[in-house]
Scaffold this active site. Sequence first.
Site, PDB file in Angstrom:
ATOM      1  N   GLY A  50      -2.421 -11.233  -1.739  1.00 29.61           N
ATOM      2  CA  GLY A  50      -1.145 -11.216  -1.013  1.00 29.61           C
ATOM      3  C   GLY A  50      -0.976 -12.496  -0.222  1.00 29.61           C
ATOM      4  N   GLY A 104      -0.590 -17.953   5.264  1.00 35.14           N
ATOM      5  CA  GLY A 104      -1.785 -18.014   4.446  1.00 35.14           C
ATOM      6  C   GLY A 104      -1.744 -17.057   3.282  1.00 35.14           C
ATOM      7  N   LYS A 161      -9.182 -14.974   3.313  1.00 38.35           N
ATOM      8  CA  LYS A 161      -7.856 -15.401   3.777  1.00 38.35           C
ATOM      9  C   LYS A 161      -7.908 -16.905   3.974  1.00 38.35           C
ATOM     10  CE  LYS A 161      -4.480 -14.094   7.358  1.00 38.35           C
ATOM     11  NZ  LYS A 161      -4.241 -13.077   8.408  1.00 38.35           N
ATOM     12  N   ASP A 201       0.819  -5.837  18.389  1.00 36.20           N
ATOM     13  CA  ASP A 201       1.668  -6.048  17.207  1.00 36.20           C
ATOM     14  C   ASP A 201       1.435  -4.945  16.178  1.00 36.20           C
ATOM     15  OD1 ASP A 201       2.384  -8.918  15.027  1.00 36.20           O
ATOM     16  OD2 ASP A 201       3.598  -7.254  15.757  1.00 36.20           O
ATOM     17  N   LYS A 238       2.318  -2.402  13.698  1.00 33.57           N
ATOM     18  CA  LYS A 238       3.454  -2.076  12.812  1.00 33.57           C
ATOM     19  C   LYS A 238       2.886  -1.918  11.410  1.00 33.57           C
ATOM     20  CE  LYS A 238       4.644  -6.976  12.578  1.00 33.57           C
ATOM     21  NZ  LYS A 238       5.641  -7.986  12.964  1.00 33.57           N
ATOM     22  N   ASN A 257       0.958  -4.604   9.501  1.00 34.05           N
ATOM     23  CA  ASN A 257      -0.375  -5.048   9.975  1.00 34.05           C
ATOM     24  C   ASN A 257      -1.433  -3.995   9.779  1.00 34.05           C
ATOM     25  OD1 ASN A 257       0.550  -7.513  10.732  1.00 34.05           O
ATOM     26  ND2 ASN A 257       0.955  -6.920  12.852  1.00 34.05           N
ATOM     27  N   ASP A 317      -4.922  -8.194  11.271  1.00 35.47           N
ATOM     28  CA  ASP A 317      -4.042  -9.174  11.902  1.00 35.47           C
ATOM     29  C   ASP A 317      -4.048  -9.143  13.418  1.00 35.47           C
ATOM     30  OD1 ASP A 317      -0.563  -9.856  12.184  1.00 35.47           O
ATOM     31  OD2 ASP A 317      -2.270 -11.189  12.125  1.00 35.47           O
ATOM     32  N   THR A 355       9.979  -8.664  13.124  1.00 34.93           N
ATOM     33  CA  THR A 355      10.878  -7.600  13.534  1.00 34.93           C
ATOM     34  C   THR A 355      10.772  -7.327  15.031  1.00 34.93           C
ATOM     35  OG1 THR A 355      11.274  -5.251  13.429  1.00 34.93           O
ATOM     36  CG2 THR A 355       9.076  -5.965  12.848  1.00 34.93           C
TER      37      THR A 355
END
Length: 289
Positions: A22, A27, A44, A139, A141, A144, A157, A175
């Site tokens: 992904g 990155g 990553k 963060d 959501k 993540n 994340d 968002t």
Amino acid sequence: VDAPITPKQFHLGMFEIGRPLGKGKFGRVYLAKERSSNFICALKVLYKSELQHGTGVEKQVRREIEIQSNLRHPNILKLYGHFHDSKRIFLILEFAGKGELYKHLQRESRFPEWKAAQYIAQMASALQYLHRKHVIHRDIKPENILMGIHGEIKISDFGWSVHAPNNRRKTLCGTLDYLPPEMIKSGSKDNWYNEKVDLWSLGVLTYEFLVGEAPFEDTPIMTQKRIARADMTIPEWVSKEAKDLIKKLLVLDPEKRLSLEEVQTHPWIIKHCVKGERAANREKLSTGS
Ligand SMILES: Cc1nn(C)cc1-c1nc2c(-c3cnn(Cc4cccc(C(=O)N5CCN(C)CC5)c4)c3)c(Cl)cnc2[nH]1
């Protein structure tokens, strides 16, 4: 499976690179295998060139490494190590066998209550672990959150997480849906570093798991207005226990939000989680979900 032997120095030659998994803003992630141990991980790759334009992302990456490498919890994605070459920074991350949670949410449009409750219980357990280490994620959501091979969820994340308290500015990107009112309103910023911000986001996450969209989803201006007033409606088909939990998390005053302990002992969580296995199975059988 234990983490690979942690040699002092990792380098790219130690890994066989597999398919891309992904990509995000900063990155790409590849499936990778550490050659000597055959250990499967996610690598990553971040380009230094993209980090250097003073976007504060470099500090974010440093923070992600500093914070995530010291965490060990089944619902937090492990960071085993990192290394860099002239152009790139590499993070050696745990491979989550079932990928990004938001894609599962999109595919299923919304989760049945028993599944949502189990995910929220796992999130509460991970957040309790983080808060005990004075780490605030900030963060939370679906984007993540990753999913392990057994369907367990893993917070990833840590770019926006902080060790409380911290005088760091959070430049708003992505968002607004998950921002708590104290981060929307100008004025005192010390509330930004109160662990209670994660409880608000947990309430937004619960709503989105059950309803399939965020509670304050609207135009950016309207979203901010609705968050500042906690102006949301919960569809009548959501169970009264789930409604109760959402209403006790989406509270404007941070100090009046449920604690993580109260979340984990809330009737909706108890009813659907391990303790209430039989109840959950009865529910699953009856609704066939
Ligand atoms: C896909 C997939 N399918 N299956 C069956 C498994 C996977 C899988 N993916 C991962 C991934 C993975 C891959 N991409 N991503 C998304 C991604 C990749 C690179 C960077 C970002 C990124 O910038 N983020 C910042 C913004 N927030 C919102 C978001 C983060 C974000 C994560 C990881 Cl890290 C670990 N294990 C995985 N397993």
